[in-house]
Write a protein that holds these residues in place. Structure first.
Motif, PDB file in Angstrom:
ATOM      1  N   SER A 292       0.858  -1.240   0.193  1.00 56.62           N
ATOM      2  CA  SER A 292      -0.051   0.038   0.033  1.00 56.62           C
ATOM      3  C   SER A 292       0.775   1.132   0.094  1.00 56.62           C
ATOM      4  O   SER A 292       2.174   1.023   0.461  1.00 56.62           O
ATOM      5  CB  SER A 292      -0.642  -0.057   1.292  1.00 56.62           C
ATOM      6  OG  SER A 292      -1.812  -1.173   1.219  1.00 56.62           O
ATOM      7  N   TRP A 293       0.122   2.526  -0.252  1.00 56.84           N
ATOM      8  CA  TRP A 293       1.034   3.708   0.008  1.00 56.84           C
ATOM      9  C   TRP A 293      -0.128   4.884  -0.241  1.00 56.84           C
ATOM     10  O   TRP A 293      -1.027   4.673  -0.496  1.00 56.84           O
ATOM     11  CB  TRP A 293       1.973   3.866  -1.382  1.00 56.84           C
ATOM     12  CG  TRP A 293       1.567   3.801  -2.891  1.00 56.84           C
ATOM     13  CD1 TRP A 293       1.502   2.598  -3.752  1.00 56.84           C
ATOM     14  CD2 TRP A 293       1.086   4.872  -3.867  1.00 56.84           C
ATOM     15  NE1 TRP A 293       0.977   2.967  -5.063  1.00 56.84           N
ATOM     16  CE2 TRP A 293       0.565   4.361  -4.885  1.00 56.84           C
ATOM     17  CE3 TRP A 293       0.917   6.093  -3.514  1.00 56.84           C
ATOM     18  CZ2 TRP A 293       0.054   5.147  -6.073  1.00 56.84           C
ATOM     19  CZ3 TRP A 293       0.546   6.885  -4.493  1.00 56.84           C
ATOM     20  CH2 TRP A 293       0.101   6.532  -5.788  1.00 56.84           C
ATOM     21  N   TYR A 294       0.588   5.800   0.188  1.00 57.69           N
ATOM     22  CA  TYR A 294      -0.322   7.250  -0.070  1.00 57.69           C
ATOM     23  C   TYR A 294       0.548   8.323  -0.449  1.00 57.69           C
ATOM     24  O   TYR A 294       1.842   8.373  -0.258  1.00 57.69           O
ATOM     25  CB  TYR A 294      -0.972   7.368   1.212  1.00 57.69           C
ATOM     26  CG  TYR A 294      -0.232   7.799   2.509  1.00 57.69           C
ATOM     27  CD1 TYR A 294       0.154   8.931   2.943  1.00 57.69           C
ATOM     28  CD2 TYR A 294       0.244   6.705   3.342  1.00 57.69           C
ATOM     29  CE1 TYR A 294       0.780   9.338   4.040  1.00 57.69           C
ATOM     30  CE2 TYR A 294       1.088   6.732   4.256  1.00 57.69           C
ATOM     31  CZ  TYR A 294       1.107   8.179   4.914  1.00 57.69           C
ATOM     32  OH  TYR A 294       2.072   8.420   6.012  1.00 57.69           O
ATOM     33  N   ALA A 295       0.037   9.315  -0.863  1.00 57.06           N
ATOM     34  CA  ALA A 295       0.644  10.488  -1.100  1.00 57.06           C
ATOM     35  C   ALA A 295       0.122  11.683  -0.723  1.00 57.06           C
ATOM     36  O   ALA A 295      -1.262  11.598  -0.807  1.00 57.06           O
ATOM     37  CB  ALA A 295       1.183  10.796  -2.568  1.00 57.06           C
ATOM     38  N   ILE A 296       0.442  12.796  -0.652  1.00 53.88           N
ATOM     39  CA  ILE A 296      -0.134  14.243  -0.363  1.00 53.88           C
ATOM     40  C   ILE A 296       0.789  15.412  -0.973  1.00 53.88           C
ATOM     41  O   ILE A 296       2.022  15.355  -1.031  1.00 53.88           O
ATOM     42  CB  ILE A 296      -0.082  14.367   1.416  1.00 53.88           C
ATOM     43  CG1 ILE A 296      -0.506  15.573   1.779  1.00 53.88           C
ATOM     44  CG2 ILE A 296       1.526  14.317   1.983  1.00 53.88           C
ATOM     45  CD1 ILE A 296      -0.891  15.564   3.368  1.00 53.88           C
TER      46      ILE A 296
ATOM     47  N   SER B 277      -4.311   0.726  -2.064  1.00 48.30           N
ATOM     48  CA  SER B 277      -3.902  -0.305  -1.406  1.00 48.30           C
ATOM     49  C   SER B 277      -4.032  -1.683  -2.354  1.00 48.30           C
ATOM     50  O   SER B 277      -4.644  -1.399  -3.447  1.00 48.30           O
ATOM     51  CB  SER B 277      -4.874  -0.730  -0.058  1.00 48.30           C
ATOM     52  OG  SER B 277      -6.166  -0.979  -0.742  1.00 48.30           O
ATOM     53  N   LYS B 278      -3.518  -2.818  -2.078  1.00 49.62           N
ATOM     54  CA  LYS B 278      -3.471  -3.851  -2.900  1.00 49.62           C
ATOM     55  C   LYS B 278      -3.892  -5.155  -2.213  1.00 49.62           C
ATOM     56  O   LYS B 278      -2.901  -5.081  -0.938  1.00 49.62           O
ATOM     57  CB  LYS B 278      -2.284  -4.137  -3.863  1.00 49.62           C
ATOM     58  CG  LYS B 278      -2.568  -5.320  -4.665  1.00 49.62           C
ATOM     59  CD  LYS B 278      -1.382  -5.516  -5.396  1.00 49.62           C
ATOM     60  CE  LYS B 278      -1.251  -6.949  -6.462  1.00 49.62           C
ATOM     61  NZ  LYS B 278      -0.038  -7.428  -6.890  1.00 49.62           N
ATOM     62  N   ALA B 279      -4.716  -5.919  -2.092  1.00 51.49           N
ATOM     63  CA  ALA B 279      -4.740  -7.323  -1.527  1.00 51.49           C
ATOM     64  C   ALA B 279      -5.376  -8.467  -2.616  1.00 51.49           C
ATOM     65  O   ALA B 279      -5.877  -8.173  -3.628  1.00 51.49           O
ATOM     66  CB  ALA B 279      -5.831  -6.815  -0.202  1.00 51.49           C
TER      67      ALA B 279
ATOM     68  N   SER C  26      -8.708  -5.428   0.940  1.00 52.61           N
ATOM     69  CA  SER C  26      -8.185  -4.036   0.080  1.00 52.61           C
ATOM     70  C   SER C  26      -8.825  -2.528   0.905  1.00 52.61           C
ATOM     71  O   SER C  26      -8.182  -1.677   1.135  1.00 52.61           O
ATOM     72  CB  SER C  26      -8.279  -4.170  -1.059  1.00 52.61           C
ATOM     73  OG  SER C  26      -7.689  -3.044  -1.992  1.00 52.61           O
ATOM     74  N   GLU C  27     -10.073  -2.912   0.900  1.00 48.29           N
ATOM     75  CA  GLU C  27     -11.047  -1.641   1.153  1.00 48.29           C
ATOM     76  C   GLU C  27     -10.779  -1.124   2.909  1.00 48.29           C
ATOM     77  O   GLU C  27     -10.707  -0.151   3.107  1.00 48.29           O
ATOM     78  CB  GLU C  27     -12.385  -1.964   1.079  1.00 48.29           C
ATOM     79  CG  GLU C  27     -12.618  -1.774  -0.426  1.00 48.29           C
ATOM     80  CD  GLU C  27     -14.162  -2.238  -0.716  1.00 48.29           C
ATOM     81  OE1 GLU C  27     -14.859  -2.562   0.205  1.00 48.29           O
ATOM     82  OE2 GLU C  27     -14.761  -1.749  -2.038  1.00 48.29           O
ATOM     83  N   LYS C  28     -10.512  -2.146   3.406  1.00 46.58           N
ATOM     84  CA  LYS C  28     -10.359  -2.012   5.121  1.00 46.58           C
ATOM     85  C   LYS C  28      -8.747  -1.332   5.100  1.00 46.58           C
ATOM     86  O   LYS C  28      -8.811  -0.353   5.994  1.00 46.58           O
ATOM     87  CB  LYS C  28     -10.287  -3.409   5.799  1.00 46.58           C
ATOM     88  CG  LYS C  28      -9.859  -3.113   7.157  1.00 46.58           C
ATOM     89  CD  LYS C  28      -9.692  -4.482   7.961  1.00 46.58           C
ATOM     90  CE  LYS C  28      -9.472  -4.237   9.535  1.00 46.58           C
ATOM     91  NZ  LYS C  28      -8.220  -3.305   9.596  1.00 46.58           N
ATOM     92  N   LYS C  29      -7.923  -1.759   4.503  1.00 45.40           N
ATOM     93  CA  LYS C  29      -6.450  -0.949   4.304  1.00 45.40           C
ATOM     94  C   LYS C  29      -6.867   0.549   4.105  1.00 45.40           C
ATOM     95  O   LYS C  29      -6.050   1.380   4.730  1.00 45.40           O
ATOM     96  CB  LYS C  29      -5.613  -1.656   3.400  1.00 45.40           C
ATOM     97  CG  LYS C  29      -5.035  -3.019   3.765  1.00 45.40           C
ATOM     98  CD  LYS C  29      -4.255  -3.429   2.934  1.00 45.40           C
ATOM     99  CE  LYS C  29      -3.853  -5.027   3.228  1.00 45.40           C
ATOM    100  NZ  LYS C  29      -2.746  -5.576   2.189  1.00 45.40           N
TER     101      LYS C  29
END
Length: 563
Positions: free
Chosen positions: A517-521, A536-538, A544-547
């Protein structure tokens, strides 16, 4: 001068027109409003200008437009006689004062001896990109604020390749703007004088015809169900005529246009915020879709460079697809269709932004097509097409970003809602003939490549204090990142402002977690917003949605702690 001195200068100088003076008179006792309008100059950057319409140095008005255009004119003159003769193409959208601002720009350029090619009515932004390349102009201008609310307008500058200017050219123009000491030094002639002198020419309708033929040439399959029901809304913008035309000429006979959103309306009364990225923009389309049993709902934004869609589900309700999902579907459709026809170029490339998810990369890998990332914005995405022209090392196939912007092929060097609308319709018709909806195809993609989930959160923080808080939030994430989120640990960070990367410097932070998973701002470059991109990836959808929710909660808690 401070903001009060600038206000008094505008209010008392005879150069400024009566309407401007009357508007400024109304705010003479409102220091906060005066400060908002005059505390800085409307910034000219790689997106050109964009701001609230009104009197003042920090507003979109005839004077800030003429100032920017004089800076552009000087830049072109510095390039020599050939650049002057090649000239500038100008288009505009449906917004308040768009036509007036386009004419102001034409008058300034013509007064400087620069040839101007002017559209006689509203046109989609991507048509301007095509026109620059077709007429071989040195530059182009489009007056638009894209999907911003009704109070905004904007001014985007393009260069000879047909793509938006990058930092180096923006800096040249800005330097020339800053050399203008007084508005009265800006050159200006009447439109009629420019026409009579041959300095201004209206663009012929043949350009529309050629463009539509080029768009139709991008079709991938003709063995499709052309009887599908399509509901289309231009959201009262520029897409109405050309999107409908290309769908009609492609043979789609059941295209129903939302009547309340068919014709130009600068106030966007039926939608307020005319951004099809937000499913609220589809309320009228959904109602008509149910009446017509539509297979797909398609919406373009006011300048028709962005497009989104909703798809009929098994329960007959309409389900919105986000930009990542539409992009993945288009990449899959384009590459699978071209694979069957054996015409994927050996050096073909998909180009996406750094804040767009990686599902399309997995699809492209399947077909041995390379994926390249750029900074956010089609000026960066299409600059790769420009680079490929020079090096011949790669072939641009498709470019996109999660904010519902896509372009296929490269005769347009910007995101294109006309091309994309045709492809979405064709893709829907192709799969329907095979007994599938776009939702079915998306599920097949997930089962093959994994479940990719995403969420975009935008927080609007307006004015001076909003701008300062956005910077404090960025500083907080940069200096004190979140180390762990519900069992997911931070493994890597990219600071695109400070780290050495393959992209230009930009105020973007990207955080990679150990589960993929990753995020950006980042702050928005065109609106008073700070944006968070979560991916996210699962192996299954639920996880995936919980992450996504876990990461979102952690990010929002940190943002709320920054006052």
């Amino acid at each position: 001068m401070d903001y009060l001195e600038k206000y008094k200068y505008w209010a008392n100088n005879e150069y400024f027109d009566v309407n401007t003076k009357e508007e400024l008179e109304l705010i003479k006792n409102d220091e906060e409003e005066i400060k908002s309008r005059f505390y800085k100059d409307l910034t000219f950057g790689t997106a050109g200008l964009r701001g609230i319409i009104g009197a003042g140095t920090n507003r979109m008005n005839r004077y800030t437009v003429s100032l920017a255009t004089q800076g552009l004119a000087t830049t072109i003159i510095d390039k020599g006689n050939e650049a002057i003769k090649r000239g500038v193409a100008i288009a505009y959208d449906v917004r308040h004062f768009s036509k007036e601002f386009a004419h102001i720009a034409a008058r300034v350029l013509a007064a400087n001896g620069i040839k101007v090619y002017l559209f006689d009515d509203i046109r989609p932004t991507p048509l301007l990109s095509y026109t620059i390349r077709r007429l071989n102009t040195i530059s182009g201008i489009v007056i638009t604020a894209s999907h911003n609310p009704k109070d905004y307008n904007g001014y985007k500058v393009y260069w000879e390749e047909g793509s938006q200017i990058l930092d180096d050219m923006a800096s040249e123009i800005l330097d020339n703007i800053n050399k203008i000491e007084d508005f009265s030094r800006i050159k200006l002639i009447d439109i009629d004088e420019g026409l009579n002198k041959g300095l201004i020419t209206y663009i012929a309708k043949e350009i529309d015809d050629e463009y539509i033929e080029r768009v139709k040439s991008l079709r991938l399959n003709d063995d499709i169900d052309k009887d599908i029901n399509i509901v289309y809304t231009p959201l009262n913008g520029t897409g109405n005529k050309l999107v409908r035309r290309v769908l009609s000429e492609r043979g789609f006979t059941n295209v129903f246009v939302v009547p309340e959103q068919e014709n130009p309306d600068p106030d966007f009364k039926t939608v307020g915020y005319p951004n099809p990225e937000d499913v609220k923009a589809f309320e009228y389309a959904k109602k008509l879709g149910k009446e017509k049993n539509a297979d797909v709902l398609i919406a373009t934004d006011p300048d028709c460079d962005r497009v989104s869609c909703m798809v009929k589900g098994n329960d007959k309700s309409y389900i919105g697809l986000n930009g990542n999902q539409i992009g993945a579907l288009l990449v899959n459709y384009i590459l699978s269709s071209r694979y069957e026809k054996k015409n994927i170029p050996e050096n073909g490339v998909i180009v996406k932004s750094i804040v767009t998810d990686d599902l399309s990369r997995a699809i492209a890998d399947k077909y041995d097509v390379k994926t390249i990332e750029t900074l956010t914005g089609f000026k960066h995405i299409c600059n790769k097409a420009n680079e490929f022209d020079r090096t011949k090392e790669n072939t641009f196939i498709f470019g996109y970003e999660e904010s519902i912007g896509y372009v296929y092929s490269n005769f347009v060097r910007d995101k294109d809602g006309v091309i994309s609308s045709m492809l979405i319709a064709e893709m829907t018709a192709y799969y329907k003939k095979a007994g599938k909806s776009l939702l079915d195809v998306l599920e097949e993609i997930y089962q093959e490549h994994g479940y990719y989930s995403s969420n975009l959160i935008s927080i609007v923080l307006e004015g001076i204090e909003g701008s300062k808080r956005i910077q404090r939030i960025m500083d907080s994430f940069r200096e004190d990142p979140i180390i762990a989120i519900e069992g997911m640990k931070l493994t890597n960070t990219i600071d695109y402002l400070k780290d050495k990367t393959d992209t230009p410097k930009s105020n973007v932070l990207k955080y990679f977690l150990d589960d993929g998973s990753w995020y950006a701002i980042r702050p928005s470059g065109t609106e008073p917003k700070i944006k968070k991109y979560i991916y996210s990836k699962a192996d299954d959808k639920t996880l995936s949605e919980k992450k996504i929710k876990d990461i979102e909660k952690a990010i929002m808690n940190k943002i709320k702690s920054v006052k």
